[in-house]
Scaffold this motif. Structure first.
Motif, short mmCIF file in Angstrom:
data_model
loop_
_atom_site.label_atom_id
_atom_site.label_comp_id
_atom_site.label_asym_id
_atom_site.label_seq_id
_atom_site.Cartn_x
_atom_site.Cartn_y
_atom_site.Cartn_z
N MET A 40 28.81 -62.37 12.16
CA MET A 40 28.66 -62.74 10.75
C MET A 40 29.78 -63.71 10.34
SD MET A 40 25.85 -61.35 9.86
CE MET A 40 25.39 -61.67 11.56
N PRO A 72 29.73 -58.73 6.12
CA PRO A 72 29.51 -57.28 6.17
C PRO A 72 30.14 -56.67 7.43
CG PRO A 72 27.61 -58.36 7.06
CD PRO A 72 28.61 -59.46 6.75
N SER A 124 24.61 -56.45 1.08
CA SER A 124 23.49 -55.76 0.46
C SER A 124 22.95 -56.54 -0.75
CB SER A 124 23.93 -54.37 0.01
OG SER A 124 25.01 -54.50 -0.88
N SER A 179 37.29 -61.27 -4.60
CA SER A 179 36.26 -62.28 -4.92
C SER A 179 36.28 -62.66 -6.40
CB SER A 179 34.88 -61.79 -4.53
OG SER A 179 34.49 -60.71 -5.36
N GLY A 237 17.20 -56.17 4.24
CA GLY A 237 15.89 -56.34 4.85
C GLY A 237 15.20 -54.98 5.00
N GLU A 261 22.59 -63.94 2.27
CA GLU A 261 21.89 -63.25 3.38
C GLU A 261 21.93 -61.77 3.02
OE1 GLU A 261 20.38 -64.69 5.82
OE2 GLU A 261 21.19 -66.72 5.74
N ILE A 267 31.97 -64.18 2.54
CA ILE A 267 32.10 -62.71 2.49
C ILE A 267 31.17 -62.12 3.54
CG2 ILE A 267 31.91 -60.67 1.03
CD1 ILE A 267 32.27 -62.44 -1.42
P1 NAD Z 1 27.95 -54.64 1.22
O1 NAD Z 1 27.13 -55.43 0.28
O2 NAD Z 1 28.43 -53.31 0.79
O3 NAD Z 1 29.26 -55.45 1.64
C1 NAD Z 1 29.21 -56.74 2.21
C2 NAD Z 1 30.51 -57.45 1.91
O4 NAD Z 1 30.63 -57.61 0.50
C3 NAD Z 1 31.77 -56.70 2.34
O5 NAD Z 1 32.75 -57.63 2.74
C4 NAD Z 1 32.21 -56.02 1.07
O6 NAD Z 1 33.58 -55.78 1.04
C5 NAD Z 1 31.84 -57.07 0.05
N1 NAD Z 1 31.63 -56.56 -1.31
C6 NAD Z 1 31.21 -55.33 -1.69
N2 NAD Z 1 31.17 -55.25 -3.04
C7 NAD Z 1 31.57 -56.46 -3.51
C8 NAD Z 1 31.73 -57.01 -4.81
N3 NAD Z 1 31.49 -56.30 -5.92
N4 NAD Z 1 32.15 -58.28 -4.91
C9 NAD Z 1 32.41 -59.02 -3.82
N5 NAD Z 1 32.27 -58.57 -2.56
C10 NAD Z 1 31.84 -57.30 -2.41
O7 NAD Z 1 27.12 -54.57 2.57
P2 NAD Z 1 27.54 -53.84 3.93
O8 NAD Z 1 27.33 -52.38 3.74
O9 NAD Z 1 28.86 -54.33 4.42
O10 NAD Z 1 26.45 -54.44 4.92
C11 NAD Z 1 25.18 -53.95 5.00
C12 NAD Z 1 24.21 -54.80 4.20
O11 NAD Z 1 24.30 -56.15 4.66
C13 NAD Z 1 22.77 -54.39 4.39
O12 NAD Z 1 22.10 -54.46 3.17
C14 NAD Z 1 22.25 -55.45 5.36
O13 NAD Z 1 20.86 -55.64 5.32
C15 NAD Z 1 23.00 -56.65 4.92
N6 NAD Z 1 23.05 -57.65 5.98
C16 NAD Z 1 22.30 -58.77 5.83
C17 NAD Z 1 22.31 -59.72 6.83
C18 NAD Z 1 21.50 -60.97 6.69
O14 NAD Z 1 21.78 -61.92 7.40
N7 NAD Z 1 20.52 -61.03 5.80
C19 NAD Z 1 23.09 -59.53 7.98
C20 NAD Z 1 23.83 -58.37 8.10
C21 NAD Z 1 23.81 -57.43 7.07
#
Ligand code: NAD
Length: 493
Positions: free
Chosen positions: A168, A161, A241, A224, A265, A262, A159
């Motif tokens: 990613m 972001p 997130s 998922s 941050g 992942e 999954i």
């Molecule tokens: P998000 O958590 O909203 O979504 C990430 C992914 O999860 C998307 O594909 C989304 O559709 C899916 N998702 C959302 N709700 C879900 C659920 N209930 N069940 C299953 N999947 C679900 O995050 P975002 O807004 O897309 O990305 C930003 C976040 O990602 C920030 O917190 C950022 O720090 C983090 N991030 C972390 C890394 C890392 O390597 N640590 C890298 C990039 C982004």
């Protein structure tokens, strides 16, 4: 050169719009489509198929059915598929760059940088595929010989972001392919087009049907949810997130799934009084403004030692003010839009709250009027208890806090639930290593503001997650270890 509307149209016509299941681009069972928007204009770019639970299960069936055969392929064969994919990504570099700019908003120069960075995972893991050694040893008392092998973990849900649409995906798909695991990829619903184009590229590189399946959809949990409960799934790798990561970890526990997380941050960027201040300003610009600040590694808490604070703040605010805001397809744009209106409101809310709590605005602080979701590069001088320091900002906003000494810098850096990236600028190498030892972060940039690299293990501690992507460690996330013990043939008849 600024990209023409005709170039955009021609590229969008070449993006597959189906769900990828068992090597075919197919229609969603819902009969619905998912619109994808350009955050620089707010206008629709393209509609793709809107997958749901039924489609997700079909994708898992495809992945499960080919898993045993895929696990038996020669490492060299998997390596060469990845290497061809690396070459194809570079042949199609301009397409990938423009797609990312269109659906995510980052300036083309940054998208091109992501093509280079994201592509490197394909090359790196093509090399790792054939050097993924096990162990052969006698046990200490000499009676047994052990063979330690790495087997593919099995069908994996990946999954991703929206903030780095290509990197990613490659950071997860490449090690899974290298290890011989099969895949259901669920891209972020805001930016699925790059993944669609990337999946076609993997097919063009020779990846067999069913190894990579892609299911985009408007409801992430609809996709998922049933997979996480299904006994055929063996692994979930999530980037996103922390709140969503927590929920997935809870779901994963029911099915005892292997997990890589992942998560969010809140990176500190420490500037000590002996730092080269011009280099620190340049590093802070990269660590803050790359991706408009929408990065898990983004510098969110700039900590500056008192005696150099005035000079640093002035130079940094000037550099931030000088950046040109614009649609990423314009050749002179440095800073693109925020991903959507809700995200921009969130950034503005954090700024407003910080100002109410006493922050001084050194530059910026406002939404940009007009179409799209642009926000001014913003620098705030804040106190160490400012509410903005406790959250991921995910925008071009840099709060600066002053500190007196090394001990206070370490305390402030560690005052976060997150532990992904940290940066420090100092000319004292002993101090850099001493501070790195005392701060709780998985990644540390020492006199460097951008340190991600396919050859390096990327990942966090604390609520930033677990597991590592890239490096020699990345492939281990997609393997399970098997130990075979047998009588030592050299000592036992
Ligand atoms: P998000 O958590 O909203 O979504 C990430 C992914 O999860 C998307 O594909 C989304 O559709 C899916 N998702 C959302 N709700 C879900 C659920 N209930 N069940 C299953 N999947 C679900 O995050 P975002 O807004 O897309 O990305 C930003 C976040 O990602 C920030 O917190 C950022 O720090 C983090 N991030 C972390 C890394 C890392 O390597 N640590 C890298 C990039 C982004």
């Amino acid at each position: 050169m600024t990209v023409s509307a005709q170039q955009e149209k021609e590229l969008l016509e070449r993006v597959p719009t189906g769900l990828l299941i068992n090597g075919e681009w197919v229609e969603a069972s819902s009969g619905k489509t998912l619109p994808v928007y350009d955050p620089a204009t707010g206008k629709e770019l393209l509609r793709i198929q809107d997958g749901n639970s039924d489609d997700a299960l079909k994708a898992l069936t495809a992945a499960d059915e080919v898993q045993a055969e895929w696990a038996q392929t020669a490492p060299r064969e998997r390596a060469e598929i990845l290497r061809r994919a690396f070459d194809l990504v570079h042949e199609r570099a301009e397409d990938f760059a423009l797609l990312m700019t269109l659906e995510m908003g980052k300036p083309l120069a940054e998208s091109r940088g992501e093509v280079t960075y994201g592509g490197e995972f394909l090359r790196w893991f093509s090399e790792e595929t054939v050097r993924h050694y096990g162990r052969f040893a006698d046990t200490p008392e000499g009676k047994l010989t052990m063979i330690v092998r790495h087997k593919p973990v099995g069908p994996s849900l990946l999954i991703t972001p929206w903030n780095f649409p290509l990197a990613m995906a490659t950071r997860k798909v490449a090690p899974a392919v290298a290890a011989g695991a099969t895949i259901v990829l669920k891209p972020a619903q805001l930016t699925p087009l790059t993944s669609q184009y990337f999946a076609q590229t993997m097919i063009d590189a020779g990846l067999p049907a069913g190894v990579l399946n892609v299911v985009s959809g408007s409801s992430a949990s609809a996709i998922s949810g049933p997979l996480m409960k299904d006994r055929r799934l063996r692994k979930v790798s999530f980037t996103g997130s922390t709140p969503v990561g927590r929920r997935l970890l809870a779901d994963a526990s029911e099915n005892v799934l292997r997990t890589s997380m992942e998560l969010g941050g809140n990176a500190p960027f420490i500037v000590f009084d002996d730092a080269d201040l011009d280099a620190a300003v340049e590093g802070a610009m990269g660590a803050k403004l790359r991706n408009m600040g929408e990065a898990c590694t983004a510098a969110n808490r700039i900590l500056v030692q008192e005696s150099v604070a005035d000079e640093f703040n002035k130079k940094f605010a000037e550099a931030m003010r000088a950046r040109k805001i614009g649609r990423g397809t314009q050749s002179d744009a440095d800073v693109g839009p925020i991903i959507d209106e809700g995200a921009r409101e969130n950034v503005h809310g954090l700024v407003t709250e910080a100002i109410d709590a006493g922050a001084e605005v050194l530059t910026g602080g406002n939404k940009v009027e007009g179409e799209g979701y642009f926000y001014e590069p913003t620098v705030l001088s804040v106190q160490e208890n400012s509410p903005i320091l406790t959250q991921e900002i995910f925008g071009p906003v840099a709060p600066i806090v002053q500190f007196k000494d090394e001990a206070q810098a370490i305390r402030l850096a560690n005052a976060s639930e997150y532990g992904l990236a940290a940066y420090m600028y100092t000319q004292n190498h002993n101090r850099a290593l001493r501070v790195a030892d005392q701060i709780e972060f998985g990644l540390v940039g020492f006199n460097a503001g951008v340190i991600s690299n396919a050859a390096a293990p990327f990942g966090g501690v604390k609520h930033s997650g677990m597991g590592r992507e890239g490096g020699a460690e990345g492939i281990e996330e997609y393997t399970s270890v098997q130990y075979i013990g047998m009588p030592n043939p050299y000592t036992v008849d």
